[in-house]
Design a protein around this motif. Structure first.
Motif, short mmCIF file in Angstrom:
data_model
loop_
_atom_site.label_atom_id
_atom_site.label_comp_id
_atom_site.label_asym_id
_atom_site.label_seq_id
_atom_site.Cartn_x
_atom_site.Cartn_y
_atom_site.Cartn_z
N GLU A 1 -53.35 -17.98 -63.56
CA GLU A 1 -54.13 -18.74 -64.55
C GLU A 1 -55.45 -18.05 -64.85
N ARG B 1 -54.71 -15.17 -67.19
CA ARG B 1 -54.50 -15.67 -68.57
C ARG B 1 -55.81 -16.02 -69.24
N ARG B 2 -56.70 -16.68 -68.50
CA ARG B 2 -58.01 -17.05 -69.05
C ARG B 2 -58.80 -15.80 -69.42
N ASP C 1 -57.38 -14.31 -72.58
CA ASP C 1 -57.72 -15.14 -73.74
C ASP C 1 -59.17 -14.98 -74.15
#
Length: 113
Positions: free
Chosen positions: A75, A78-79, A82
């Motif tokens: 996670e 992914r952050r 992004d």
């Protein structure tokens, strides 16, 4: 030591910074509320840090505010992805693809990419 929590920039904040106070963004309070516990103080929460606090952060965080000792999970990756700006090679390729629907590179575009 006194910590100042700031929700807006004003002259009082400027004076506190000049006095060497550590100033935390109001968003830190919101993060603590949402977590229902105290969130670790990190450079990303600071509006101003005293020389002493900057030295303490330098021992724990790199120049980008990333902790040397924190584990990173899927996670987090992914952050981080992004949060990356949409520029550089990927951004240029997207612009090229929009302009050249046939998918053929001319010499100028090939050199740029």
């Amino acid at each position: 030591d006194t910590l100042v929590v700031a929700f807006r920039r004003d002259q009082k904040l400027v004076n506190a910074a000049r006095a060497g106070r550590d100033i935390i963004m109001g968003a830190w309070v919101q993060a603590c509320y949402e977590a229902q516990s105290e969130v670790a103080l990190e450079p990303k929460w600071m509006m101003h840090a005293s020389a002493r606090l900057r030295a303490a952060f330098a021992a724990r965080f790199d120049a980008f505010g990333d902790a040397y000792a924190d584990a990173v999970g899927p996670e987090d990756v992914r952050r981080l992805i992004d949060e990356q700006p949409k520029s550089g090679l990927l951004g240029e390729r997207d612009v090229w693809e929009e302009a050249h629907s046939e998918g053929e590179l001319d010499a100028e575009d090939e050199a740029r990419l």
